[in-house]
Scaffold this motif. Structure first.
Motif, mmCIF file in Angstrom:
data_model
loop_
_atom_site.group_PDB
_atom_site.id
_atom_site.type_symbol
_atom_site.label_atom_id
_atom_site.label_comp_id
_atom_site.label_asym_id
_atom_site.label_seq_id
_atom_site.Cartn_x
_atom_site.Cartn_y
_atom_site.Cartn_z
ATOM 1 N N THR A 31 2.401 -4.995 -1.661
ATOM 2 C CA THR A 31 1.943 -3.764 -1.378
ATOM 3 C C THR A 31 3.027 -3.015 -1.373
ATOM 4 O O THR A 31 2.588 -1.505 -1.532
ATOM 5 N N GLY A 73 -2.576 -5.352 3.610
ATOM 6 C CA GLY A 73 -3.161 -4.047 3.087
ATOM 7 C C GLY A 73 -3.262 -3.917 1.428
ATOM 8 O O GLY A 73 -2.976 -2.887 0.899
ATOM 9 N N LEU A 74 -3.987 -5.195 0.768
ATOM 10 C CA LEU A 74 -4.380 -5.069 -0.965
ATOM 11 C C LEU A 74 -5.353 -4.330 -0.639
ATOM 12 O O LEU A 74 -6.456 -5.056 -0.393
ATOM 13 N N ASP A 75 -5.419 -3.499 -1.141
ATOM 14 C CA ASP A 75 -6.963 -2.815 -1.262
ATOM 15 C C ASP A 75 -8.152 -3.686 -2.612
ATOM 16 O O ASP A 75 -7.023 -2.893 -3.922
ATOM 17 N N ASN A 79 -6.354 -3.055 -6.572
ATOM 18 C CA ASN A 79 -5.727 -4.141 -7.064
ATOM 19 C C ASN A 79 -6.929 -5.486 -7.513
ATOM 20 O O ASN A 79 -8.101 -5.416 -7.088
#
Ligand code: AQP
Length: 335
Positions: A31, A73-75, A79
């Protein structure tokens, strides 16, 4: 290939429930890249079958690993999140790169030696060529940066060597990638044996803290962590267990060794271990609640997988078709 952004690629094997080693050494850093980077994060299920997996478990863990990426938290809108086996170009490039990788280079890989020792009854060819598949994963996307833990350093070096060798024969084919290893948390050791890396496939549950362990389990595992017969919180010879716990605490809190020593001066290991357990449980709590919500929504996860695989495939195909042309394959005739 024209690139308007720096490319980042990394992956995690769905070979067990992820540990704080995977979190601190890799996923947390996924992130860290600003918006002028394009990030590809893959669930590397093809790597996982180098060790025998139960098929139903592998499927379940593949969904879980993707859900954990998002929970950490990886959107998926920002991504490219996808499953390796959905983009068959990985396996195809791997074959071509196999023909440009030396037996001697692969024989020197320490992970191959370690995993062969652990799986003596299944030393398969995939275990041996694992680093070539990893090179294919990375090189397919013209990757600039690969965020990984310290244990993957040797594999990144090999990917660079393969790219340079290939470019030497067929100039301008691949971007030569660089490893991106975090300053703290890059090598978290087993809580049961601090000379061994913490691994998600470890059979000893007391050796690993998993991202999804309940709060009381996290606290108990740190309390049981192997240390030494002393009581002073500081690094030193014979104090590998304490040193490892200091690494974990530092990676979780951002505190330096000096600050940690000061905080626990005269308080002994018991207090220190309890504090790590509390901090770790606090850091993981929001990830766990987000995970619980996401993993129940299989439809959503499948939509993320599809979108990610479509995006990844588009770019993978461009590199692969360049490689195919360079080595002398005839492009297939299509209707
Ligand atoms: N103990 C660790 N400390 C810091 N980073 C770690 N990583 C793994 N263990 C630690 C990093 O996590 C990422 C994903 O690893 P992987 O799933 O591709 O395979 P691995 O390195 O073999 O991880 P494990 O947990 O040890 O898996 P198993 O038990 O299946 O072999 C990588 O970036 C790795 O560096």
């Amino acid at each position: 290939m024209f690139k308007d952004k720096k490319i980042v690629f990394s992956g995690v094997q769905p070979s067990g429930t992820l540990t704080i080693g995977n979190y601190l050494g890799a996923i947390r850093n996924f992130t860290a890249f600003p918006e002028d980077h394009h990030c590809y994060y893959c669930v590397v299920d093809e790597h996982a079958i180098t060790v025998r997996q139960d098929p139903a478990e592998l499927r379940r863990r593949t969904y879980e690993t993707l859900a954990l990426y998002i929970a950490c938290g990886l959107d998926p809108e920002k991504n490219t999140l996808f499953v390796q086996s959905h983009v068959t170009e990985h396996a195809e490039l791997c074959w071509i790169l196999d023909c440009y990788t030396m037996f001697g280079e692969l024989s020197r890989m320490t992970q191959f030696k370690d995993k062969s020792a652990k799986n003596a009854d299944n030393i398969n060819a995939g275990l041996f060529t694992y680093p070539v598949l990893m090179a294919a994963d990375i090189l397919l996307y013209q990757t600039d940066l690969v965020p990984v833990g310290n244990d993957q350093k040797q594999h990144i070096e090999l990917a660079r060597n393969i790219a340079e060798r290939f470019n030497g024969i067929y100039p301008g084919t691949f971007t030569v990638p660089e490893g991106f290893i975090p300053q703290s948390g890059a090598r978290i050791m087993s809580l049961a044996d601090p000379t061994k890396k913490m691994s998600k496939s470890d059979e000893n549950e007391n050796a690993v803290v998993r991202i999804l362990d309940p709060r009381d389990v996290i606290i108990r595992k740190f309390k049981r962590a192997v240390t030494d017969s002393g009581s002073e919180v500081r690094r030193g010879e014979g104090k590998e267990g304490v040193g490892n716990l200091m690494n974990v605490y530092s990676a979780l809190t951002g505190k330096t060794d000096e600050e940690i020593e000061k905080e626990f001066a005269g308080r002994g290991y018991g207090d220190f271990k309890a504090a790590i357990g509390e901090v770790c449980a606090d850091v993981l709590a929001p990830v766990q609640s987000e995970f619980t919500r996401l993993v129940a929504d299989k439809k959503y996860l499948e939509s993320v997988m599809k979108k990610g695989a479509d995006e990844a495939r588009y770019n993978a195909c461009r590199t692969l078709s360049k490689v195919r042309r360079k080595v002398g394959f005839i492009e297939p005739v299509r209707d």
